[in-house]
Design a protein around this motif. Sequence first.
Motif, PDB file in Angstrom:
ATOM      1  N   LYS A 104       1.366   9.376  -6.180  1.00 29.78           N
ATOM      2  CA  LYS A 104       1.908  10.659  -5.815  1.00 29.78           C
ATOM      3  C   LYS A 104       2.789  11.058  -7.087  1.00 29.78           C
ATOM      4  N   ILE A 105       3.448  10.333  -7.425  1.00 33.87           N
ATOM      5  CA  ILE A 105       4.679  10.506  -8.427  1.00 33.87           C
ATOM      6  C   ILE A 105       3.892  10.855  -9.867  1.00 33.87           C
ATOM      7  N   ILE A 106       2.761   9.946 -10.142  1.00 34.93           N
ATOM      8  CA  ILE A 106       2.201  10.191 -11.524  1.00 34.93           C
ATOM      9  C   ILE A 106       1.114  11.335 -11.495  1.00 34.93           C
ATOM     10  N   PRO A 111       0.858  -1.111   0.065  1.00 36.90           N
ATOM     11  CA  PRO A 111       0.096   0.149  -0.034  1.00 36.90           C
ATOM     12  C   PRO A 111       0.711   1.515  -0.032  1.00 36.90           C
ATOM     13  N   MET A 112       2.211   1.257   0.701  1.00 37.48           N
ATOM     14  CA  MET A 112       2.914   2.461   0.710  1.00 37.48           C
ATOM     15  C   MET A 112       3.571   2.696  -0.737  1.00 37.48           C
ATOM     16  N   ALA A 113       4.009   1.808  -1.320  1.00 39.25           N
ATOM     17  CA  ALA A 113       4.486   1.820  -2.717  1.00 39.25           C
ATOM     18  C   ALA A 113       3.479   2.275  -3.715  1.00 39.25           C
TER      19      ALA A 113
END
Length: 240
Positions: free
Chosen positions: A19-21, A11-13
């Motif tokens: 967020k990056i996308i 879930p963290m990944a």
Amino acid sequence: MSTRLPRAMSPMAEDLREKIISDPDMILDDLDVMRALIAANERTSGDNIVDLRGIAMERLEDRLDRLEDTHRGVIAAAYENLAGTNQIHRAVLRLLEPSDFKSFLTALSGDVANTLRVDAVRLLLETKVEDADPAVKKLGDVLITAEPGFIDTYITFGRNIPVRPVTLRQVSPEADLIYGTSAGYIHCEALMKLDLGAGRLPGLLIFGSEDPHMFRPAQGTDLLNFFSGVFERMMRRWLG
């Protein structure tokens, strides 16, 4: 053939990926993260592959670092110049206050010297022997007199070179003639030749400093040129 399925993302990944996308600039704007990603990509490419894009980025980063250093240097110089300008302005305002010549000289060697952060101030006037006024000695150490021609000789060390309006340098061997008992503590000086008007011999305003790096030949002289221009006009007023 491998039948292993891709490992499920934590879930963290997944949250980080989203967020990056949604905001890729947070990665692109972070130089340390970008370097780490590029280094990881180079390791997977092997030693026999030249990454021209990576080389170009490194060169661009070097240029950016140099530009940032230059930018910081320009900003620092601008602040230093602004501080120097403010000092000169405060010194000029202080010299406009005295109502008599003795108070003018007291301000010059006191408040003005403190404002400009110099350790010694001297006003040298060339005077013919027959015109020497004994009252000059009562005006303090700041005012000294010398025979005609002494100023140019002092500025040039007796060499046949042009005399500039402002000269910055290490002290001369004849410093004791200017600074008296303080000569041993003064290591550099600013010499400002004064035009005191038609029919008058020239003068010389001298700033001395214990800091050997305060006045160096490579420094700009615009502010001291301005100050000496104002000062010589004040002197013409006092000399009548």
